[in-house]
Design a protein around this motif. Structure first.
Motif, short mmCIF file in Angstrom:
data_model
loop_
_atom_site.label_atom_id
_atom_site.label_comp_id
_atom_site.label_asym_id
_atom_site.label_seq_id
_atom_site.Cartn_x
_atom_site.Cartn_y
_atom_site.Cartn_z
N UNK A 10 0.81 -1.21 0.00
CA UNK A 10 0.00 0.00 0.00
C UNK A 10 0.84 1.26 0.00
N UNK A 11 1.88 1.29 0.84
CA UNK A 11 2.69 2.50 0.96
C UNK A 11 3.77 2.59 -0.11
N UNK A 12 3.85 1.61 -0.99
CA UNK A 12 4.85 1.66 -2.05
C UNK A 12 4.20 1.82 -3.42
N UNK A 13 3.30 0.91 -3.74
CA UNK A 13 2.75 0.88 -5.09
C UNK A 13 1.88 2.09 -5.39
N UNK A 14 0.95 2.39 -4.48
CA UNK A 14 0.00 3.47 -4.75
C UNK A 14 0.70 4.82 -4.93
N UNK A 15 1.58 5.23 -4.01
CA UNK A 15 2.26 6.52 -4.22
C UNK A 15 3.09 6.54 -5.49
N UNK A 17 2.63 4.88 -8.29
CA UNK A 17 1.76 5.01 -9.47
C UNK A 17 1.19 6.42 -9.58
N UNK A 18 0.65 6.93 -8.47
CA UNK A 18 0.02 8.25 -8.52
C UNK A 18 1.04 9.33 -8.86
N UNK A 19 2.23 9.24 -8.23
CA UNK A 19 3.26 10.23 -8.49
C UNK A 19 3.65 10.24 -9.97
N UNK A 20 3.99 9.05 -10.48
CA UNK A 20 4.38 8.98 -11.88
C UNK A 20 3.27 9.49 -12.78
N UNK A 21 2.03 9.09 -12.47
CA UNK A 21 0.93 9.48 -13.34
C UNK A 21 0.74 10.99 -13.34
N UNK A 22 0.83 11.60 -12.16
CA UNK A 22 0.64 13.06 -12.10
C UNK A 22 1.76 13.78 -12.83
N UNK A 23 2.99 13.30 -12.65
CA UNK A 23 4.10 13.89 -13.39
C UNK A 23 3.87 13.78 -14.89
N UNK A 24 3.42 12.60 -15.32
CA UNK A 24 3.14 12.42 -16.75
C UNK A 24 2.09 13.42 -17.22
N UNK A 136 7.73 -8.05 -7.24
CA UNK A 136 6.39 -7.49 -7.01
C UNK A 136 6.12 -6.39 -8.03
N UNK A 137 4.88 -5.90 -8.10
CA UNK A 137 4.56 -4.91 -9.13
C UNK A 137 5.39 -3.63 -9.04
N UNK A 138 5.81 -3.25 -7.84
CA UNK A 138 6.65 -2.07 -7.72
C UNK A 138 7.97 -2.29 -8.47
N UNK A 139 8.58 -3.44 -8.23
CA UNK A 139 9.76 -3.79 -9.01
C UNK A 139 9.51 -3.68 -10.50
N UNK A 140 8.41 -4.31 -10.91
CA UNK A 140 8.15 -4.39 -12.35
C UNK A 140 8.06 -3.00 -12.97
N UNK A 141 7.39 -2.09 -12.25
CA UNK A 141 7.22 -0.75 -12.82
C UNK A 141 8.56 0.00 -12.86
N UNK C 261 -4.74 1.65 -2.63
CA UNK C 261 -4.88 2.60 -1.51
C UNK C 261 -6.08 2.28 -0.64
N UNK C 262 -7.18 1.89 -1.29
CA UNK C 262 -8.41 1.70 -0.53
C UNK C 262 -8.56 0.30 0.03
N UNK C 263 -7.54 -0.53 -0.19
CA UNK C 263 -7.61 -1.89 0.34
C UNK C 263 -6.87 -1.93 1.68
N UNK C 264 -7.47 -2.49 2.71
CA UNK C 264 -6.80 -2.50 4.02
C UNK C 264 -5.46 -3.22 3.97
N UNK C 265 -5.33 -4.24 3.15
CA UNK C 265 -4.08 -4.98 3.08
C UNK C 265 -3.20 -4.57 1.91
N UNK C 266 -3.58 -3.48 1.24
CA UNK C 266 -2.74 -3.02 0.13
C UNK C 266 -2.72 -3.95 -1.05
#
Lengths: 418, 418, 418
Positions: A10-15, A17-24, A136-141, C261-266
């Motif tokens: 949660x604290x890795x993937x979501x930020x 994605x959102x950060x990259x997307x907003x920058x884009x 994990x997906x963070x790695x992949x991105x 983000x909206x998932x409790x377990x990420x």
């Protein structure tokens, strides 16, 4: 949260994605523009749009389902591939447009540029195929972002330093993606790999999903190879389509034959029928600009399928044991070796046409330089990426959660809420 | 090797495939050429390429997944279909090119010729659908080779003896393929067939894969029927597309209605929804050149779906019990009867337009001759093929290994090696 | 027949289908005509045919597989969607042609009219997605017939009363379909819905089929949005394609981020990855004629995906508990909210361009009127349909047979006959 669960992203993937997307979005907002001055001869759009669609089908449907073969990794295989492809394409739009931005202040988007961008994304998807399941997906991105940057840089260097034409330079995507991925998987080596991951097998239904992806790739590969061949020279485009078609046909038959031959019980292997039938398309794609006759394409397809099938059967396991390279989708044999073969075929076919001795030597040196540059850049980018991605900060999956959807996906029976 | 395993195909399949492939490459090497002198008006390529793609999707994706409905036969259904289609297309390129080779020394390959070749492959795939599951891949390839040869011969005879036009002669593919396959399955009859093979059923997931194939065929059938309609007469092409579209729509609705009506519990049958929705496309395809009005296409689609659905429901089992013809994919009702119906419709529509009495009789005789020639040739080719294929030399599968992937495919959990 | 079985539909479904089909054939027989006078510049056909194919793939393959996610509802999901789409398209051909019939006595069918008709069918499919599983096929067909009638009426009113252009009026299909379906599901409320239906969950394989449908929709959405943009203004068509493409890309990334983000377990949720990735396409489709810059499309996609994902996560369950609206495929959040957002974006973008104050107020009033008219008509049509469909005459399925293929399909292992 009990430690038996995979670490939360949660604290890795979501930020990320959102950060990259907003920058884009910001960059697109300031610097991009959809091409408005369409040529007088209006059917340009109608000529190119189906071609774009074919490549899009390959990227999102073909690779997505091809990668979803492990028995409990279907959601991740198709979902992460989708996510990576979308991010990589958006980044590639920006990076490919830097040159035009430098000269005219605007990045122009049109159908052809989107095809080029999707091809850069394909390069990233090839790398992803090697490390799939163990990351994990963070790695992949992250990997995809760096791979695309490296590949666009490589393309630019080839074009400016060595004056390699666009269709030739972009077809290096197979070589670049494979080597980048191999270095990466070597750096991310985990001891578990040596005795296979327990969930890294397919089953009957997942095999069919994977077959679906593979057939989609097979069908639309001629569009992929011919997409960047200049529209003006229509005979060349037809040639590219027919060459690819024939090479694919031959490599399908040859892969089946070699698969049966190399099996102790004389059985076919579905992995061979999925991956190695594409080898001809890869090899012809790399050598396309030099292929003139149908039989040349067929011979390339024939050799590529033999190399590829033998590679999947024997090389994959040796790469793991000898070099500690665990290659999930056998990308080395599917994309790497056939594209090297295509590179050699390109050289030989060009030399055959050279009347002059000096000319031939010159061309050989030039051709070797393009390969060496690509190799050097892909290896160094791979090492940089590996160093970055290795950190525990990105919360890599535990060994027993490798190739398991449950680490990343809410499962339907858990999702029922009242 | 224990006798409970299916006989190994290593010494049969691999040499056959490699031999045929090398022969093909040699022939292509000496005699083929990709069309280089493209017409001045350049968008020919862009007009025809999407059409080729549609047919390719039908051949490789549509038929492949349609045939993978038996519960344990998914790999074989899609994989063997793929292999057969690739081989048959390559052979058809050569056979269809003999005439041009005779006159100009070269077989010219272009997009249109590939479409014609893939249509010949479809004819083989229709035959394959009848014997699927009870034969091994060696059988399937031999059958396909002979079927394609017979079909190309038939097409040539129709064209030279009776001056039947290409779109008409090639649409006989349904009739030719069905009869060829029926004779073959009658000659290969095995007692096991009478009480159903244990694995010849579908399940929930395989049914969906099969549905996927069927919907792909349904969607792209208008492209299939209109592919060979002359480009010049654009109104005709539009007409062919719309007629096929309407006939398919009507036959989908009608098939569902008849399926419910003929079920004792008022339930739908998935097999009907997969096969019989295509009946309209088959029937209109055969009669296409005479269909002028939308309602004609719709009426043909309506009748075809009724005939087809009733055929699948009742005729299939009677063909087995009375004539010892085991028809795996109910091809007789899906392709055979609708195409005969289309033939009749063609005749009636043509007669309706005939002003003259003599003309009408002439046309009737001519039309009956084309059918009789096709029937005679398909039956005799079927008998020849049956005699050849019946031999134990080709190692037919045991009864209990029919409809079983394990006889031919390495299974994923067995494929793990260390 | 034991009462534990679902009631037989033999005496309801079959007559309904046959009756409607025969009426359609009669009407087509008297009043329709395939356009014969094709324009001089002949490549019209080739420009538009691939576009039609893309929309057809979305309607029959995309929606069909998207709706087949419940674990035991795959046959119904894809099969009923297919049936409804075929019926709705046939009806739409007639209804959309009434005007032309009134003036010229004939309903003209050409490729573009079929695309418009399929879009009306999409509107019906959206409504169907809300009531899927809790209704039988007879319901679905009645609903589709009335929905298409209402939608065509709405389109006609918008065009004649308010002079809304075709691309704008047809894009209301999302709003119309959603509201129509919501009213309907509210009227058909059953207590069982509140504690979830036992079979209304997905599993691993069904999730992948659904993913396949979703990716097909995602890939071809640009064709859907750009299909009706005038051919003359080629720059506009390119703009529509690029805008949709970018919006879809952004909404895919955003949906994934919000889901985690909206998932409790990420963790990611597959439903979000299937439905919410399309939100950008819906929103941009509605506002398309006003979107000029890439960043506008991306911002719309970004917002739409956030709204949509949060909607699927939290709103769906509240709609059920608070308003007794059980929304099977979360259509409110996937089509309803994004299309409202697109409507707002359209308004804002138009206002931004308005130089004049009076003009702006005028446009706002006009724009609000189009929305109110659509809402009023969809709600009233929904109520009428609900009253008609509620009757027990149509034999609704029992609660425990909801989301169960066995109520409507002969199952393969039961279908073995000897």
């Amino acid at each position: 949260m009990a430690p038996r669960y995979a670490p939360s992203l949660r604290s890795r993937l979501a930020p990320l994605l959102l950060l990259l997307q907003l920058v884009f979005i910001l960059i697109y907002g300031f610097y991009t523009e959809v091409k408005s001055n369409v040529k007088v001869r209006g059917d340009n759009f109608f000529c190119f749009y189906p071609n774009l669609q074919d490549v899009t089908v390959m990227v999102f449907l073909g690779f997505g389902f091809l990668y979803s073969f492990p028995v409990r990794y279907g959601f991740s295989g198709s979902g992460f591939n989708f996510l990576v492809a979308v991010m990589a394409t958006q980044l590639a739009v920006i990076l490919n447009g830097i040159e035009s931005w430098y000269y005219s202040g605007k990045i122009i988007i049109d159908l052809k540029s989107i095809v080029v961008d999707e091809m850069c994304a394909v390069s990233a998807l090839i790398s992803i195929g090697i490390v799939m399941g163990k990351t994990n997906p963070v790695h992949l991105i992250l990997i995809a972002m760096l791979e695309v940057s490296g590949f666009v840089l490589n393309k630019w260097l080839l074009r400016t330093l060595l004056r390699v034409q666009l269709p030739n330079s972009i077809m290096q995507l197979h070589i670049f993606g494979t080597l980048f991925g191999l270095v990466l998987t070597w750096m991310l080596y985990r001891t578990e790999s040596e005795r296979q991951f327990e969930k890294e097998k397919s089953d009957c239904k997942m095999g069919l999903f994977s077959m679906l992806g593979s057939i989609c790739l097979w069908i639309f590969w001629p569009s992929f190879n011919s997409a960047l061949v200049k529209d003006g020279a229509l005979g060349r485009k037809l040639q590219a389509v027919c060459s690819t078609y024939l090479a694919l046909a031959v490599s399908a038959v040859t892969a089946a034959a070699v698969s049966v031959l190399s099996s102790p019980r004389g059985k076919l292997n579905l992995i061979h029928m999925q991956s190695c039938i594409l080898a001809g398309g890869v090899a012809v794609g790399v050598s396309m600009t030099a292929v003139r006759q149908p039989w040349e394409a067929m011979a390339i397809g024939f050799t590529a399928a033999i190399v590829s099938t033998i590679g999947v059967r024997y090389l994959k396991i040796h790469m793991l044991l000898a070099f500690q390279c665990h290659d999930t989708c056998a990308v080395l044999s599917t994309h790497g070796l056939p594209s090297l073969l295509g590179w050699v075929a390109h050289l030989l076919l060009q030399l055959k046409d050279c009347a002059d001795h000096t000319m031939a030597i010159r061309f050989t040196v030039f051709h070797i330089c393009t390969l060496l540059l690509t190799i050097a850049l892909s290896l160094s980018m791979g090492i940089i990426t590996g160093l970055l991605v290795k950190s525990n900060f990105w919360r890599p999956p535990q060994d027993k959660k490798c190739f398991d959807d449950q680490a990343y996906w809410e499962f339907p029976h858990l999702a029922v809420r009242k």
